[in-house]
Design a protein around this motif. Structure first.
Motif, PDB file in Angstrom:
ATOM      1  N   THR A 244      42.505  42.389  41.434  1.00  0.00           N
ATOM      2  CA  THR A 244      41.185  42.737  40.903  1.00  0.00           C
ATOM      3  C   THR A 244      40.673  41.667  39.950  1.00  0.00           C
ATOM      4  O   THR A 244      39.478  41.351  39.934  1.00  0.00           O
ATOM      5  CB  THR A 244      41.246  44.086  40.171  1.00  0.00           C
ATOM      6  OG1 THR A 244      41.718  45.086  41.067  1.00  0.00           O
ATOM      7  CG2 THR A 244      39.868  44.499  39.657  1.00  0.00           C
ATOM      8  N   SER A 245      41.583  41.089  39.145  1.00  0.00           N
ATOM      9  CA  SER A 245      41.160  40.092  38.164  1.00  0.00           C
ATOM     10  C   SER A 245      40.635  38.818  38.808  1.00  0.00           C
ATOM     11  O   SER A 245      39.949  38.024  38.152  1.00  0.00           O
ATOM     12  CB  SER A 245      42.330  39.749  37.239  1.00  0.00           C
ATOM     13  OG  SER A 245      43.334  39.020  37.936  1.00  0.00           O
ATOM     14  N   LEU A 246      40.938  38.602  40.083  1.00  0.00           N
ATOM     15  CA  LEU A 246      40.520  37.379  40.773  1.00  0.00           C
ATOM     16  C   LEU A 246      39.328  37.613  41.693  1.00  0.00           C
ATOM     17  O   LEU A 246      38.907  36.693  42.406  1.00  0.00           O
ATOM     18  CB  LEU A 246      41.692  36.818  41.588  1.00  0.00           C
ATOM     19  CG  LEU A 246      42.941  36.433  40.788  1.00  0.00           C
ATOM     20  CD1 LEU A 246      44.069  36.015  41.722  1.00  0.00           C
ATOM     21  CD2 LEU A 246      42.637  35.312  39.802  1.00  0.00           C
ATOM     22  N   GLN A 247      38.766  38.798  41.692  1.00  0.00           N
ATOM     23  CA  GLN A 247      37.658  39.123  42.578  1.00  0.00           C
ATOM     24  C   GLN A 247      36.342  38.516  42.088  1.00  0.00           C
ATOM     25  O   GLN A 247      36.201  38.148  40.918  1.00  0.00           O
ATOM     26  CB  GLN A 247      37.504  40.646  42.705  1.00  0.00           C
ATOM     27  CG  GLN A 247      38.628  41.324  43.468  1.00  0.00           C
ATOM     28  CD  GLN A 247      38.464  42.821  43.528  1.00  0.00           C
ATOM     29  OE1 GLN A 247      37.717  43.411  42.746  1.00  0.00           O
ATOM     30  NE2 GLN A 247      39.159  43.458  44.464  1.00  0.00           N
ATOM     31  N   VAL A 248      35.380  38.449  43.024  1.00  0.00           N
ATOM     32  CA  VAL A 248      34.024  37.963  42.705  1.00  0.00           C
ATOM     33  C   VAL A 248      33.026  39.018  43.184  1.00  0.00           C
ATOM     34  O   VAL A 248      33.334  39.828  44.072  1.00  0.00           O
ATOM     35  CB  VAL A 248      33.733  36.620  43.392  1.00  0.00           C
ATOM     36  CG1 VAL A 248      34.649  35.529  42.844  1.00  0.00           C
ATOM     37  CG2 VAL A 248      33.887  36.738  44.907  1.00  0.00           C
TER      38      VAL A 248
ATOM     39  N   ALA B 234      40.057  43.586  34.196  1.00  0.00           N
ATOM     40  CA  ALA B 234      41.418  43.311  34.659  1.00  0.00           C
ATOM     41  C   ALA B 234      41.940  42.006  34.070  1.00  0.00           C
ATOM     42  O   ALA B 234      43.115  41.908  33.694  1.00  0.00           O
ATOM     43  CB  ALA B 234      41.445  43.247  36.185  1.00  0.00           C
ATOM     44  N   SER B 235      41.079  40.998  33.975  1.00  0.00           N
ATOM     45  CA  SER B 235      41.496  39.721  33.386  1.00  0.00           C
ATOM     46  C   SER B 235      41.893  39.906  31.927  1.00  0.00           C
ATOM     47  O   SER B 235      42.911  39.368  31.476  1.00  0.00           O
ATOM     48  CB  SER B 235      40.359  38.705  33.490  1.00  0.00           C
ATOM     49  OG  SER B 235      40.005  38.464  34.837  1.00  0.00           O
ATOM     50  N   LEU B 236      41.103  40.669  31.182  1.00  0.00           N
ATOM     51  CA  LEU B 236      41.439  40.933  29.783  1.00  0.00           C
ATOM     52  C   LEU B 236      42.752  41.696  29.663  1.00  0.00           C
ATOM     53  O   LEU B 236      43.547  41.444  28.750  1.00  0.00           O
ATOM     54  CB  LEU B 236      40.309  41.729  29.124  1.00  0.00           C
ATOM     55  CG  LEU B 236      39.067  40.932  28.710  1.00  0.00           C
ATOM     56  CD1 LEU B 236      37.962  41.874  28.263  1.00  0.00           C
ATOM     57  CD2 LEU B 236      39.407  39.953  27.599  1.00  0.00           C
ATOM     58  N   SER B 237      42.987  42.626  30.574  1.00  0.00           N
ATOM     59  CA  SER B 237      44.232  43.395  30.543  1.00  0.00           C
ATOM     60  C   SER B 237      45.439  42.496  30.741  1.00  0.00           C
ATOM     61  O   SER B 237      46.450  42.624  30.035  1.00  0.00           O
ATOM     62  CB  SER B 237      44.207  44.477  31.631  1.00  0.00           C
ATOM     63  OG  SER B 237      43.130  45.369  31.445  1.00  0.00           O
TER      64      SER B 237
END
Length: 286
Positions: free
Chosen positions: A49-53, A259-262
């Motif tokens: 999810t953190s790598l999605q666009v 997700a990136s922050l997590s």
């Protein structure tokens, strides 16, 4: 005849470890499955999810799989004040909690050890808040604290210390409770002052409990979003990274950013934990 018996015994000995390994694997299987289902799988999904666009031509909250590693830099660049504030609050709350918890744990685990009834009452008083909802406990302080204190750094740190102090007291108490009192008596017999006995004997032997308690407090404090929320003890100016993650997941639906922050939060906490445990000389806790 003797050779045949020896060969049979050797075969039995060789089969026993193999059978034992299968039994161990069967016993571990439920735990392994639990970890795969409820930790490994969600963590992998979080990374994906953190790598999605954003999906082209779609509405808010629609994203497609990608390898957008710049999401991490964007998250740090935009919300570094909240990330820094979270760790500052957690550090202050952990230190304050330790200063309060250690004397309390020392009283329960050492001073009143010979009085089981009093020791039990004090332990009940420590864990009694667990019988009340976390949200209700925090909300009650919103009614108790003076209005001018609300929404300040003090109110948020106060809430963190109050809610997580049992996680600090109990591990330290467990270490002190298992302390051999003869060691303290030996220090006194060797003409050491009470302060020296505490510094040279009691504190070093209770360090596993101190390290465990500080970790059990610091980790959830860093990711907490209840105490710093505007609905409870905080304000916009006291927002922590947990509040940002919550708002991006549930309100703006910016799932890759949340997700990136997590993941950034988890990585920073992991690095800090490894450094802290190694520095404290309790690597066996890792």
């Amino acid at each position: 005849m003797a050779f045949t018996a020896f060969a049979a015994n050797t075969e039995v000995v060789e089969q026993a470890p193999k059978k034992g390994r299968w039994i161990v694997l069967l016993l571990l299987a439920p735990g392994i499955m639990y970890m795969l289902l409820f930790f490994v799988t969600p963590f992998i999904q979080l990374i994906i999810t953190s790598l999605q666009v954003p999906a082209e031509g779609q509405g808010i909250g629609d994203y497609v799989a990608a390898l957008q590693f710049t999401n991490y830099w964007a998250a740090i660049q935009e919300y570094w004040p909240q990330i820094l504030r979270s760790f500052v609050y957690a550090l202050i709350g952990t230190v304050v909690g330790l200063l309060i918890s250690y004397p309390l744990a020392y009283l329960i685990g050492v001073r009143v050890r010979s009085k089981p009834m009093l020791q039990g009452i004090l332990l009940i008083l420590v864990i009694a808040p667990f019988f009340i909802s976390f949200l209700l406990r925090t909300l009650s302080w919103k009614q108790i604290l003076p209005t001018e204190w609300m929404g300040t750094d003090f109110s948020v740190v106060f809430g963190l210390v109050y809610n997580f102090i049992p996680f600090m007291v109990l591990p330290i108490f467990a270490s002190l409770q298992s302390l051999d009192m003869r060691l303290l008596e030996a220090g006194s017999d060797l003409y050491a002052s009470p302060a020296t006995v505490f510094r040279k004997v009691t504190l070093p032997l209770s360090m596993p409990g101190v390290v465990s308690g500080t970790l059990l407090s610091f980790i959830p404090m860093s990711g907490d979003y209840v105490n710093a929320s505007r609905q409870f003890l905080g304000s916009i100016d006291t927002a922590m990274v947990g509040n940002v993650i919550e708002s991006n997941f549930l309100q703006t639906q910016n799932y890759p950013l949340a997700a990136s922050l997590s993941i950034v939060l988890m990585v920073v906490i992991l690095v800090l934990i490894i450094a802290y445990v190694r520095r404290s000389g309790t690597e066996d806790l890792l």
